[in-house]
Scaffold this motif. Structure first.
Motif, PDB file in Angstrom:
ATOM      1  N   ARG A 274      22.791  55.284  43.132  1.00 41.13           N
ATOM      2  CA  ARG A 274      23.198  56.438  42.516  1.00 41.13           C
ATOM      3  C   ARG A 274      22.981  56.106  40.794  1.00 41.13           C
ATOM      4  NH1 ARG A 274      29.649  57.323  43.584  1.00 41.13           N
ATOM      5  NH2 ARG A 274      30.516  55.685  42.038  1.00 41.13           N
ATOM      6  N   GLY A 275      22.543  54.934  40.598  1.00 35.38           N
ATOM      7  CA  GLY A 275      22.033  54.658  39.062  1.00 35.38           C
ATOM      8  C   GLY A 275      23.397  53.964  38.257  1.00 35.38           C
ATOM      9  N   ASP A 276      24.702  53.560  39.081  1.00 38.78           N
ATOM     10  CA  ASP A 276      25.524  52.641  38.326  1.00 38.78           C
ATOM     11  C   ASP A 276      25.206  51.455  38.321  1.00 38.78           C
ATOM     12  OD1 ASP A 276      27.376  54.823  38.097  1.00 38.78           O
ATOM     13  OD2 ASP A 276      28.154  54.790  40.097  1.00 38.78           O
ATOM     14  N   SER A 277      25.691  50.638  37.570  1.00 38.14           N
ATOM     15  CA  SER A 277      25.332  49.284  37.396  1.00 38.14           C
ATOM     16  C   SER A 277      26.598  48.456  37.818  1.00 38.14           C
ATOM     17  CB  SER A 277      25.244  48.936  35.800  1.00 38.14           C
ATOM     18  OG  SER A 277      25.290  47.565  35.378  1.00 38.14           O
ATOM     19  N   ALA A 278      26.276  47.421  38.730  1.00 40.91           N
ATOM     20  CA  ALA A 278      27.225  46.693  39.519  1.00 40.91           C
ATOM     21  C   ALA A 278      27.009  45.199  39.163  1.00 40.91           C
ATOM     22  CB  ALA A 278      27.066  46.972  40.974  1.00 40.91           C
ATOM     23  N   ALA A 279      28.219  44.535  39.103  1.00 40.52           N
ATOM     24  CA  ALA A 279      28.044  42.996  39.107  1.00 40.52           C
ATOM     25  C   ALA A 279      28.756  42.620  40.066  1.00 40.52           C
ATOM     26  CB  ALA A 279      28.493  42.652  37.506  1.00 40.52           C
ATOM     27  N   GLY A 280      28.557  41.555  40.876  1.00 36.57           N
ATOM     28  CA  GLY A 280      29.534  40.830  41.747  1.00 36.57           C
ATOM     29  C   GLY A 280      29.670  39.344  41.384  1.00 36.57           C
ATOM     30  N   LEU A 281      30.938  39.182  41.724  1.00 32.92           N
ATOM     31  CA  LEU A 281      31.366  37.816  41.472  1.00 32.92           C
ATOM     32  C   LEU A 281      31.445  36.961  42.624  1.00 32.92           C
ATOM     33  CD1 LEU A 281      34.796  38.389  39.170  1.00 32.92           C
ATOM     34  CD2 LEU A 281      32.476  38.460  38.558  1.00 32.92           C
ATOM     35  N   ILE A 282      30.658  35.904  42.476  1.00 32.28           N
ATOM     36  CA  ILE A 282      30.366  34.978  43.772  1.00 32.28           C
ATOM     37  C   ILE A 282      30.736  33.704  43.291  1.00 32.28           C
ATOM     38  CG2 ILE A 282      28.688  36.376  44.581  1.00 32.28           C
ATOM     39  CD1 ILE A 282      26.427  34.700  43.608  1.00 32.28           C
ATOM     40  N   ARG A 283      31.151  32.717  44.398  1.00 28.65           N
ATOM     41  CA  ARG A 283      31.399  31.425  44.223  1.00 28.65           C
ATOM     42  C   ARG A 283      30.183  30.562  44.436  1.00 28.65           C
ATOM     43  NH1 ARG A 283      36.041  28.554  47.434  1.00 28.65           N
ATOM     44  NH2 ARG A 283      34.848  29.507  49.313  1.00 28.65           N
ATOM     45  N   ASP A 284      29.374  31.183  45.346  1.00 34.17           N
ATOM     46  CA  ASP A 284      28.215  30.157  45.763  1.00 34.17           C
ATOM     47  C   ASP A 284      26.964  30.560  45.147  1.00 34.17           C
ATOM     48  OD1 ASP A 284      26.263  28.937  46.994  1.00 34.17           O
ATOM     49  OD2 ASP A 284      26.778  29.264  49.079  1.00 34.17           O
TER      50      ASP A 284
END
Length: 220
Positions: free
Chosen positions: A23-33
């Motif tokens: 839908r055009g949003d910007s997502a950032a995901g926090l990851i450990r690996d």
């Protein structure tokens, strides 16, 4: 809209990231690996390598800087012991909320669990520890005036294809819900600020996701 998601490689988080990208949003995901980064990119999200069990509040706040909303979807996961329920399901949730306040990110969604209660007990000591950890984290976040929080408490999670039909209310009764539909509800909640201050249970039902969220917000 920019959204930062803690637990960015989780099954619900990856589904949410795909929906947000579509839908055009910007997502950032926090990851450990770091090895998980390509999966986030494939979902349309920016991977950010950050371990919430060892990071400090300033480091997490830096990752949240400039975001419009934050989603805590992390969890210790199946097979982890009671100790990690405290360090992830409680400790990381509280740290993430602290960092959101520090970064000035008011909109804050939490993926909790039906039955979460700081005083939970039961015959399965690890599951009881999980419910206590989730309940304590929820209590902490709901006490904050610096966040426009919504706590979502899904029922038993399944990998069935989402139907887009749910029941969403302060009390739903026991039930199951596909992870697809949990992600769809989260995506809708992010754009429904009138749900701030609500703790909502979620199971499969008869209401289309947008209508269910509007009803919960009192805007239907």
């Amino acid at each position: 809209m920019r959204i930062v998601i803690a637990g960015g490689h989780g099954q619900i988080a990856l589904r949410l990231e795909r929906l947000l990208a579509a839908r055009g949003d910007s997502a950032a995901g926090l990851i450990r690996d770091p090895a998980q980064a390509d999966d986030l990119r494939a979902a349309g999200a920016e991977p950010v390598v950050l371990d919430l069990e060892s990071a400090g509040v300033e480091e997490v706040a830096a990752a949240l800087a400039g975001a419009d909303a934050a989603v805590f979807a992390a969890g210790a996961g199946a097979g982890s012991g009671a100790e990690r329920k405290q360090t992830v399901d409680r400790g990381a949730a509280v740290l993430f909320a602290d960092a959101a306040e520090r970064a000035g990110v008011r909109r804050h969604l939490v993926v909790s669990s039906m039955g979460a209660d700081a005083d939970a007990s039961g015959s399965d000591p690890v599951f009881a520890a999980y419910l206590r950890a989730k309940g304590a984290a929820d209590d902490d976040i709901r006490s904050r005036t610096g966040l426009d929080w919504t706590v979502l408490r899904p029922g038993a999670l399944t990998n069935d294809a989402g139907s887009g039909l749910v029941r969403l209310s302060p009390t739903t009764g026991r039930g199951a819900v596909p992870r697809d539909d949990v992600a769809a509800v989260l995506a809708e909640l992010l754009h429904t600020p009138a749900t701030a201050g609500l703790t909502l249970e979620l199971v499969s039902g008869n209401d289309p996701v947008p209508a269910a969220v509007r009803a919960a917000a009192g805007t239907s």
